[in-house]
Structure formats: C-alpha cells, structure tokens
Design a protein around this motif. Structure first.
Motif, PDB file in Angstrom:
ATOM      1  N   ASP A 115       2.713  57.585  11.869  1.00  0.00           N
ATOM      2  CA  ASP A 115       1.165  57.798  12.014  1.00  0.00           C
ATOM      3  C   ASP A 115       0.352  56.950  12.264  1.00  0.00           C
ATOM      4  N   LEU A 116       1.399  55.615  12.760  1.00  0.00           N
ATOM      5  CA  LEU A 116       0.804  54.307  13.370  1.00  0.00           C
ATOM      6  C   LEU A 116       0.729  54.626  14.777  1.00  0.00           C
ATOM      7  N   GLY A 117       1.789  55.888  14.982  1.00  0.00           N
ATOM      8  CA  GLY A 117       1.771  55.910  17.072  1.00  0.00           C
ATOM      9  C   GLY A 117       3.172  55.625  17.329  1.00  0.00           C
ATOM     10  N   TYR A 118       3.735  54.775  16.282  1.00  0.00           N
ATOM     11  CA  TYR A 118       5.347  54.443  17.008  1.00  0.00           C
ATOM     12  C   TYR A 118       6.207  55.777  16.674  1.00  0.00           C
ATOM     13  N   ASN A 119       6.332  56.739  18.258  1.00  0.00           N
ATOM     14  CA  ASN A 119       6.830  57.168  18.501  1.00  0.00           C
ATOM     15  C   ASN A 119       8.345  57.630  18.094  1.00  0.00           C
ATOM     16  N   GLN A 120       9.125  56.885  19.054  1.00  0.00           N
ATOM     17  CA  GLN A 120      10.275  55.695  19.705  1.00  0.00           C
ATOM     18  C   GLN A 120      10.566  55.518  18.115  1.00  0.00           C
ATOM     19  N   GLN A 121      10.264  55.307  17.399  1.00  0.00           N
ATOM     20  CA  GLN A 121      10.371  54.320  16.044  1.00  0.00           C
ATOM     21  C   GLN A 121      10.975  55.646  14.955  1.00  0.00           C
ATOM     22  N   ALA A 122       9.986  56.562  14.471  1.00  0.00           N
ATOM     23  CA  ALA A 122       9.686  57.700  14.135  1.00  0.00           C
ATOM     24  C   ALA A 122      10.951  58.189  14.370  1.00  0.00           C
ATOM     25  N   ILE A 123      11.347  58.532  15.947  1.00  0.00           N
ATOM     26  CA  ILE A 123      12.906  59.389  16.182  1.00  0.00           C
ATOM     27  C   ILE A 123      13.564  59.076  15.296  1.00  0.00           C
ATOM     28  N   TYR A 124      13.833  57.243  15.663  1.00  0.00           N
ATOM     29  CA  TYR A 124      14.988  57.207  15.922  1.00  0.00           C
ATOM     30  C   TYR A 124      15.043  56.646  13.468  1.00  0.00           C
ATOM     31  N   CYS A 125      14.162  56.819  12.758  1.00  0.00           N
ATOM     32  CA  CYS A 125      13.767  57.255  11.822  1.00  0.00           C
ATOM     33  C   CYS A 125      14.063  58.462  10.995  1.00  0.00           C
ATOM     34  N   TYR A 126      14.150  59.486  12.269  1.00  0.00           N
ATOM     35  CA  TYR A 126      14.782  60.720  11.593  1.00  0.00           C
ATOM     36  C   TYR A 126      15.911  61.385  11.836  1.00  0.00           C
ATOM     37  N   SER A 127      16.469  60.429  13.170  1.00  0.00           N
ATOM     38  CA  SER A 127      17.800  60.406  13.386  1.00  0.00           C
ATOM     39  C   SER A 127      18.656  60.388  12.112  1.00  0.00           C
ATOM     40  N   LYS A 128      17.701  58.803  10.920  1.00  0.00           N
ATOM     41  CA  LYS A 128      18.823  58.470  10.010  1.00  0.00           C
ATOM     42  C   LYS A 128      18.246  59.594   8.881  1.00  0.00           C
ATOM     43  N   VAL A 129      17.195  59.790   8.582  1.00  0.00           N
ATOM     44  CA  VAL A 129      17.250  60.844   7.667  1.00  0.00           C
ATOM     45  C   VAL A 129      18.378  62.111   8.168  1.00  0.00           C
ATOM     46  N   TYR A 130      18.469  62.544   9.376  1.00  0.00           N
ATOM     47  CA  TYR A 130      19.648  63.427   9.969  1.00  0.00           C
ATOM     48  C   TYR A 130      21.159  63.196   8.967  1.00  0.00           C
ATOM     49  N   SER A 131      21.209  62.088   9.472  1.00  0.00           N
ATOM     50  CA  SER A 131      22.872  61.308   9.354  1.00  0.00           C
ATOM     51  C   SER A 131      22.833  61.265   8.019  1.00  0.00           C
ATOM     52  N   LEU A 132      22.230  60.842   7.335  1.00  0.00           N
ATOM     53  CA  LEU A 132      22.219  60.466   5.448  1.00  0.00           C
ATOM     54  C   LEU A 132      22.078  62.011   5.161  1.00  0.00           C
ATOM     55  N   ASP A 133      21.654  62.744   5.624  1.00  0.00           N
ATOM     56  CA  ASP A 133      21.530  64.437   4.247  1.00  0.00           C
ATOM     57  C   ASP A 133      21.436  65.463   6.112  1.00  0.00           C
ATOM     58  N   PRO A 134      23.200  65.603   6.001  1.00  0.00           N
ATOM     59  CA  PRO A 134      22.904  67.093   7.427  1.00  0.00           C
ATOM     60  C   PRO A 134      22.561  68.230   7.088  1.00  0.00           C
ATOM     61  N   THR A 135      21.814  68.297   5.466  1.00  0.00           N
ATOM     62  CA  THR A 135      21.013  69.609   4.678  1.00  0.00           C
ATOM     63  C   THR A 135      20.069  69.899   5.497  1.00  0.00           C
ATOM     64  N   ASN A 136      18.947  68.339   6.202  1.00  0.00           N
ATOM     65  CA  ASN A 136      17.163  68.091   5.881  1.00  0.00           C
ATOM     66  C   ASN A 136      17.291  68.294   7.269  1.00  0.00           C
ATOM     67  N   VAL A 137      17.008  70.400   7.275  1.00  0.00           N
ATOM     68  CA  VAL A 137      17.119  70.551   8.933  1.00  0.00           C
ATOM     69  C   VAL A 137      15.446  70.288   9.453  1.00  0.00           C
ATOM     70  N   ASP A 138      14.436  69.980   7.964  1.00  0.00           N
ATOM     71  CA  ASP A 138      13.337  69.879   8.320  1.00  0.00           C
ATOM     72  C   ASP A 138      13.225  67.838   9.049  1.00  0.00           C
ATOM     73  N   ALA A 139      13.826  67.472   9.025  1.00  0.00           N
ATOM     74  CA  ALA A 139      13.616  66.324   9.086  1.00  0.00           C
ATOM     75  C   ALA A 139      14.337  66.774  11.132  1.00  0.00           C
ATOM     76  N   LEU A 140      15.003  67.481  11.559  1.00  0.00           N
ATOM     77  CA  LEU A 140      15.201  67.438  12.860  1.00  0.00           C
ATOM     78  C   LEU A 140      14.717  68.052  13.149  1.00  0.00           C
ATOM     79  N   TRP A 141      14.010  68.671  12.719  1.00  0.00           N
ATOM     80  CA  TRP A 141      12.872  70.032  13.823  1.00  0.00           C
ATOM     81  C   TRP A 141      11.541  69.453  13.471  1.00  0.00           C
ATOM     82  N   ASP A 142      10.786  68.255  12.348  1.00  0.00           N
ATOM     83  CA  ASP A 142       9.678  67.004  12.957  1.00  0.00           C
ATOM     84  C   ASP A 142      10.229  66.362  14.184  1.00  0.00           C
ATOM     85  N   ARG A 143      12.138  65.886  14.100  1.00  0.00           N
ATOM     86  CA  ARG A 143      11.972  65.260  15.091  1.00  0.00           C
ATOM     87  C   ARG A 143      11.850  65.751  16.477  1.00  0.00           C
ATOM     88  N   ALA A 144      12.792  67.121  16.715  1.00  0.00           N
ATOM     89  CA  ALA A 144      12.267  68.001  17.915  1.00  0.00           C
ATOM     90  C   ALA A 144      10.370  67.823  17.830  1.00  0.00           C
TER      91      ALA A 144
END
Length: 933
Positions: A115-144
């Motif tokens: 929302d704040l426009g920090y896209n690279q930071q958001a991509i990093y956060c989505y990567s952390k979501v997927y590393s902690l919860d590999p079943t969270n495909v929505d995070a991968l989709w949002d990251r993509a």
C-alpha cells in the motif's frame, strides 16, 4: 517431524545457553532478565501514560541490551504509529517479525508495504510468508502479480513455477507464466510446460474435452481447466519460433483431432501431408488437391488460425506445395480481419527467399490504410528489387521517405538503387541528407532522467526499483544476450539475402551486364566489409579456430563508414560519368565451418571474385588489402586456405604488374612448404617472361633466400644430424655445430623426421616433416638461372650450380640449355680465360639439349631451331643463324598457327641481321608478313 526438531537457530540457542549459565552461576542476575523486565515494564507504563518519547527511550535501551526482545520492537513500532509515522513503524514491525516467525504477521506487513509503494519490500515479505507456510499459495500468487507489475520477471517466474509445482498443468498459471517466459527468451521451458500439460489432459480426457470425464481418473480438471484451442495455437507458435516445424505440425494435427473427439483416429499420423483437413470438394475452387495413396482426404473442419500455423510450419520446413495450399485458404479471407496472418505468411515466404510469393501479399497489406505500415512498404520494395523491378522498388522507397523524412535506412536503400540504375546525382543527394541528419542528431543534447520524488529511498529497507525503464547513460548501454542473438539473427538474414543476390548476379556479370556488375560489386562489398568488421573472426590468439559468435563481449556498432564509402564511390562515378569509366572506390575443437549461414569456402570464393574484379578495374591496392586482412582471420588458419589466399594475391599482383608482391608471397609459400618443389615452380610461373619480372627475379633478397634453401636442402642430404626441427616455425633449421651429442629430445625429433611422407600441415601440428634423401636439381638450377639473368655467368659456372644440376639430372633439357647460355655468355665476356673452349662447351650442351628435346616429338623442332639460331646470332655467325631462323619460319608456315610459336621472335631477329647486312627489302618483307598487326 524430523524437520521441525532440527530447524533451530544456532545463534539463538547459544544466547539462551549463556543466559541459563549466567542465571545458574548467579553472575549478572541483576543485569540480566530482571533488569530487562524492569525496563520493559517502565517502557510499557510510559506508553500507557501517554509519554511517547520516554517509552521510545526506554525501549531503545532494552534493544541495546537485548536486541532479540521482540516486545520492545513492537512497542516502539506502536509508538511511531501513534505519532503518525507509519513508515518508521512498518520498518520496526518488520524487524520484530524476524523474531516471531509468524506467517500471518508477514502477510499483513506485505500488504502494508504494497500500500505504501514499497514493492521490493512487499516481495520480500511474501517470500517470508511462503517460507514459513509453504501451503500458502495465495502469497506466491500475490508475489508473482506484484513482481510482474514492477517488471521483476525473475521473481515472477520463480513464484509462478513454484505454484505450478503444487498445481501441475494448471492452465491459468500457464497463461500467466507464458508471457514472462517469452519475455526472458526461455522458449524451450515454455514449450515443455505446454507439451506436458497437453499430454496430461489427453490422458485425463482421452476422448477429448467435449466428452464426459472418466470418473475412474482421480486428477480430473474443472470444466474451465482444460487444454483449449488457444493453447494448441500457442504451443504451435512456440515450436515454429524455435524452428521445430515438425513438432508444430504434429501439435496442430493431433491437437485439433483430440479437440474434435477423434483422438482414436491415429491412422492419420501415417500421412505425410495434411489431407485430414483438406477442404470439401465444393469449397476447393481452383485448388488442385489430388492426393495419392490408400487413405482418402478426411475433409474435417479446421479453424483458419490453425491452418495458418500449418502453412507457416510447412513453408519453414521446405514443404512448399503443402504450405501454399494452406496459405491460399488463409489468403482467401478478408485482409482486414486477418492482417496479422497475412503478414506472417508473407514473412515466411520472404525468409525462404520466395520473393515472388511474398510480394503480392505485402502489396495487399500495403494497399489498405488499416493494414499498411512502413515495415510492409519496405518489404514490398525489397521484394521488387530482388525480382529485378528496380524502378518500382524506387517508387516504394520514395513513398516511405515522403511519409517519414527521418527514415535514413530507406534513404540509403534508395541511394543504392539509384547507384545501380546509374543515377549517381540522385544517390549523392540522398546520402548527403543522411550524413547531415546524423550530424544533427549527434549535436542534440541527451535526455536526462528526472529524479523521482514520490518514492523516498530511505523509507524502505530495500532498494526500490522504478517501474519505468531507466534511460541509459551515454556510452554505458549494453545489449543483453537475447538482444545480441536477435541482432545476430538479423545480420544472418541480411547475409543470406546478400549472398543469394550475389550468386544470382554473377552469371549476368560474367556476360558483360554493366548494371549487374555494379549491383554485384555493391552487394559483394557489403558482405566483405561485414566479414572484416566482425571481431570474433580476427582474434589475437590465432591458435584457436572460430567457434561461433557467442559468447560475445561487445556488439559491433554501425558507424558512418558505410555512408562515407558510398559518397566516395558516387562522387568517383559522377566525376568519370562523361568518360564512361566505372570505377569503385572500394574503401572499405568444435570448429564452426560457416559464418552467418554461409560456409567459409563460399566466403573465400566471394573474396576472390571481389578482389579479381577490383584488380581488373585498376584498384589492386584495395584488393590486396582485403586479401592480406583475410589471411589474419582464424577462420582460414588451415594450410589449404592460406595457400589459396596467397595464390590469389599472386594472381592479382601479376595482373597489376606488382611482381615484387608475387615474389614475396612465393617466398612465404616456399617457407611454409619446405622441401617441396611446387612452391619453386609457382615462383617460376609467376615470373615467366618480360623485362618487368626480371628485376624481382634477380633481387638480392630472393637470391639470398634461394641460397639459404639450397644450403638447407644440401645439409639435409649430406648431414641430416645437423638439421633441427623447429616446432614453432614448423620447419627445419641448420644448427650451428654438430660436435655435441644430441639430447634425448633431439633424438626423438630426428626419429619423427624419418616418418614416411609428409604429414598434414596444420597450425597445431608439431610433427616434423620428412627430410629429403637425395639432391634436388630444381633449386640449384633456379639459383644458376638467377645468376644468368644477372649476367653473372662466371658465378653460374665457377660455383658449379648448373653443373651440379647437370650431375643430378643429366637428361633435363632445361639444365642443358641453361648451361649452354652460361657458357656462351661467359665466352663473350672480356675476362674469359679460354674463349674457344667455353664456346665449344656451350655448343656441346646445346647439342645435348637438341637431342633431348627431339626425343619428345616433332612439335618442339621449331623451338630447337630458334635456340640454335639465337646462339649463332650471339656469336656473330649470321649465315648459320639465318638458316635456323628461316627453318623456324618455314615450320610456322606449315603449321599455320604463328601465334602459338616463336615465329615472330625469329622474324624480328632475322630482320635485324638483314638490316645490319644491308638487305633492307628482305627485312621489309619480314615486317609485312610477320610483324604487322
């Protein structure tokens, strides 16, 4: 379970161990957890009391003592949040999230960063979501999705491939992944994913997607999740782009058959043609689609887009007739609805150099305002030019220039046409316009990017990339590998086009067509300069063969030399126009045996033809420069190519009367082919006769070189133990002394020197060639003849070179004739000791020469008589000389071919005798009969 037990942080465990140790020993208890708890309590109380600065100060002290205190990070973040500083709060919450390992918290942080426009930071956060919860495909989709928005294709590709691993063959994911893979030029992976998906759905739905799904199969796709017609076209396009036309044809035929529910009709695969999808007889019209064989056409319907893919694949594969059948069906549609299909079919014809078929399609596209473009018009012009319609091609280029006055490429093409049509004034005007345009463009200021004020860099933990393309700094732009390959493919198409044109024009040029010769020279010059400007073909380490264009460190930039060469050539033609002279300026392992689609042997043939024409036009210097440059190319390192290029230089030098150049190249060939008489014969042929070749023949450099070769040959026969093989120079040298015992390495070289016959003389060959075992009469004869040409008769005899040659080969008439000339020449010199003896010796050798020549046939009698007449003439015995000269003329009269004899030389010498003795009427008769043109 095992993964969770062993998934711990070593640093965290070490810190906990130290805390427990401190607590058990009683050391640091007051400064340990109790102090931290007290500070945290005071900070929380300050926050509850509304004392935000004090709360921040207390929590900062806690973090200083124990950076792993997650609660302190959270309290400070909340303090900044309440102070209306959400960006700092977000940074602190991200730091705290690293200590809690909560996937939901990372997901909330990703949403806030986005929302704040920090896209690279958001991509990093989505990567952390997927590393902690590999079943969270929505995070991968949002990251993509986010990565795709900011053009981070690498992250988008990685995320979508990860989703595809959890949901194999998902067509929605494939549809999102396809443009990314095409953008990064990973076509093989894209085709592989689509191919495996098609095979999967064909297995799940063997009767086709229109049929009910087999309930016995577990992995059943949803009704909207299946391989559709669009996907068939995508896969066919991928195969056509990768030049796998066979696969494209099979995909269209089998895929459409499966979509129609006819997957069981596999007998169609046995047909090499596409009769399965022939039009019904009532729709064929004038098309002739008679098929041979037992299987009759199926007449099954086929969408026009699929038929277009079949046409492209067939044309690229070389099955032109089948491709034309499909293309005619596509071209029967409305051009406004299928303009893209029309253009791709025309491009396929153009790539196959089928200009007669491509031209009408381009003209149809160019005739409609909605489908016309500069590209289409330029293609029309090229087709017309290749078909010989130069005037019509020029009209098209004029239309392009009228529509776009800044199109310098069109102006240059039109200038080339004007040059071919012998209108240099118009061509010069266009080239001057191009040069002025480039000069104006060079003085224009470069556009500088404005700094972005909407994204403060310090507010994000990552370097945020702009979504818009950056403007490269001047001189810093570098093309990517994909762009280099695309440019190389374009250059290869240009070379293929130019080479085919050169081949077509060569027969017309040889028959004297001036227009064809001008165009041939222009096309050949482009090819030659393109080859010479390629740095990969002229590397500094010539011990390595040419292995292709990639990897390549830098790309060749097109400069203004092409315009400069054309200006010089056109000005020269304009200057010589009234005198009708047409001269060109002419400025100009896994070994790969071709360059840009043309084999190196064909390249060499073009170089030879080009330099021959330049030499005939009087521009020998430019031709020699081209050939000497080609000698340095690593594409022509082998001995045969080097010999061919050097012989070409010799041929051009002889034509231009540059005999010193011919001698230089012959000397290099003598060095290359040591102990080989053919190189010496080539030298003698290059300096056959005349006054001009005599000076290079008697030059001191050539005499010294020949004497060195003579001594080497003599040492190889008499004292082979003194000959040492030089592996670098690949020739034998004479060692300074033979008294020392040879080393083991030298003995091995000597053993290798005794191998039977010469070996292949490659640049990497280190094996010694075979040394001669008997004396060679050619070298001593050659050195003796050099002494004769320099009128050094005494050295020719006293040094007994010719006598040595006579000892080596007493039945050679050339040796006998050379000895006779040397003896007679020495007898007529003032320093001769015994003139009569020398004359008698010379006549004896001359008689031996006559005996040897007469044994070879009667056709040489004329030559023998002339030589005897010349000998008597030199001695002043005119009566005997006249009789022999007259016999030469009688033989020439009987044979009736005075040009293939020495009759004119005999007549001229005889006339000199007649004039000297006062018989002028007889001399006049000789002039009229034999010496008149």
């Amino acid at each position: 379970m095992l993964h969770r037990e062993w998934d711990f942080n070593i640093a965290q465990q070490d810190a906990e161990f130290r805390d427990d140790l401190r607590e058990a020993s009683g050391i640091g208890k007051k400064k340990g957890k109790k102090v931290l708890r007290a500070l945290i309590g005071e900070g929380n109380q300050a926050y509850v009391d509304g004392n935000i600065p004090e709360a921040i100060r207390m929590m900062q002290e806690v973090i200083r003592i124990e950076p792993r205190a997650a609660s302190a990070w959270s309290v400070i973040a909340q303090c900044y949040e309440d102070s209306n500083e959400p960006k700092k709060a977000l940074q602190l919450r991200i730091m705290a999230a690293h200590l809690r390992h909560d996937a939901d918290e990372w997901e909330r942080l990703a949403a806030q960063s986005r929302d704040l426009g920090y896209n690279q930071q958001a991509i990093y956060c989505y990567s952390k979501v997927y590393s902690l919860d590999p079943t969270n495909v929505d995070a991968l989709w949002d990251r993509a999705s986010l990565a795709k928005e900011i053009n981070d294709l690498r992250a988008a590709r990685h995320s979508l491939l990860a989703i595809l691993k959890r949901f194999p063959h998902d067509m929605t994911v494939l549809a999102e992944l396809r443009p990314i893979l095409i953008e990064v030029s990973d076509l093989p992976l894209c085709a592989s994913l689509y191919q495996t998906a098609l095979e999967h759905y064909q297995t799940v739905q063997p009767l086709g997607p229109a049929q009910p799904i087999d309930p016995s199969l577990m992995d059943q796709p949803l009704p909207n999740q299946t391989f559709g017609f669009i996907d068939i076209l995508v896969l066919a396009d991928l195969y056509n782009t990768m030049a796998e036309s066979d696969n494209a044809i099979q995909i269209v035929r089998k895929g459409c058959r499966w979509l129609q529910g006819r997957a069981g009709q596999r007998f169609w695969d046995g047909c090499a043609d596409d009769r399965e999808y022939d039009l019904p007889p009532e729709d064929q019209g004038n098309m002739n689609t008679e098929r041979s064989g037992d299987i009759q056409p199926g007449h099954y319907p086929l969408d026009i887009n699929a038929r277009h893919r079949l046409a492209i694949a067939r044309i690229k594969l070389g099955d032109v007739e089948e491709g034309k059948m499909h293309a005619s069906i596509v071209l029967a549609q409305d051009v406004l609805d299928y303009a893209a299909l029309f253009g791709e079919i025309a491009d396929s014809y153009f790539e196959r150099e089928m200009y007669a078929d491509a031209r009408p399609i381009y003209e149809i596209l160019g005739s409609e305002p909605a489908t016309s473009s500069l590209y289409v018009l330029l293609q029309v012009a090229v087709c017309r030019r290749m078909l010989g319609d130069l005037q019509e091609a020029a009209e098209v280029y004029k239309q392009v220039i009228d529509a776009d006055q800044t199109n310098n490429d069109a102006k240059m093409k039109l200038a080339e046409l004007y040059e071919i049509m012998d209108e240099p004034r118009k061509a010069l005007e266009l080239v001057y316009q191009v040069i002025d345009s480039r000069k104006r463009r060079a003085h224009q200021p470069e556009a500088t990017p404005t700094p972005s004020a909407t994204q403060p860099q310090g507010a994000s933990l990552f370097e945020e990339k702009r979504t818009k393309a950056k403007i490269p700094a001047p001189g810093k732009s570098r093309l990517t590998l994909a762009e280099l390959k695309a440019l190389e493919e374009q250059r290869e198409r240009e070379v293929s086009l130019g080479y085919s044109r050169v081949e077509d024009l060569w027969p017309r040029m040889r028959h004297g067509d001036a227009e064809a010769e001008r165009e041939w020279m222009m096309e050949a010059e482009k090819l030659v300069e393109m080859f010479r400007e390629t740095r990969n073909l002229f590397v500094t380490t010539r011990d390595y063969d040419f292995k292709g264009m990639f990897p390549k460190r830098r790309i060749q930039r097109r400069d203004d030399t092409e315009e400069d060469r054309m200006v010089s050539r056109l000005e020269l033609n304009e200057r010589d126009r009234h005198t009708r002279k047409a001269k060109d300026d002419g400025q100009a392992s896994d070994k790969v045996d071709s360059f840009r689609g043309v084999t190196f042997s064909n390249w060499l043939r073009i170089f030879m033809q080009y330099t021959f024409v330049l030499t005939k036009r009087g521009d020998y210097d430019q031709g020699e420069e081209v050939l000497r440059h080609i000698l340095l190319s690593n594409a022509y390192r082998d001995s045969n190519s080097q010999d061919t290029i050097r012989i070409t230089i010799i041929t051009c030098a002889i034509h231009a009367s540059k005999f010193s150049i011919a001698v230089e190249q012959c000397r290099k060939m003598i060095n290359t082919h040591q102990f080989n008489n053919e190189a010496f014969r080539l030298l003698l042929v290059s300096l056959a006769s005349g006054h001009h070749p005599t000076d290079p023949f008697v030059s001191s450099t050539l005499q010294k070189h020949t004497l060195r070769e003579l001594r080497l040959h003599d040492a190889a026969v008499k004292t082979p133990e003194l000959m040492k093989w030089n592996a670098i120079g690949r020739k034998y040298n004479l060692s300074s002394s033979g008294k020392e015992e040879p080393s083991k390495a030298e003995e091995e070289v000597d053993d290798e020197a005794e191998i039977p016959g010469p070996v292949e003389n490659n640049a990497t060959e280190k094996t010694a060639i075979r040394m001669p075992t008997k004396h060679n009469p050619i070298i001593v004869t050659l050195y003796g003849q050099m002494s004769l040409a320099a009128k050094s008769y005494q050295s020719a005899i006293c040094k007994i070179y010719l006598l040595h040659a006579y000892d080596y080969c007493p039945e050679d008439p050339v040796v006998c004739l050379s000895l006779a000339i040397a003896s007679l020449g020495r007898a007529l010199q003032r320093q001769s000791d015994n003139r009569h003896h020398t004359i008698a010796q010379g006549m004896a050798f001359l008689s031996q020469y006559r005996t040897l020549r007469k044994s070879s046939g009667d056709e040489v009698l004329e030559e023998v008589e002339y030589n005897f007449g010349r000998a008597f003439h030199q001695l002043g015995l005119h009566t005997h000389a006249v009789s022999h000269y007259e016999r030469v003329l009688e033989i020439a009269e009987k044979r009736g071919n005075e040009y293939a004899s020495v009759a004119k030389e005999a007549a001229y010498n005889l006339s000199l005798i007649y004039v000297t003795t006062g018989a002028v009427p007889l001399a006049d008769g000789l002039y009229r009969r034999w010496l008149s043109i």
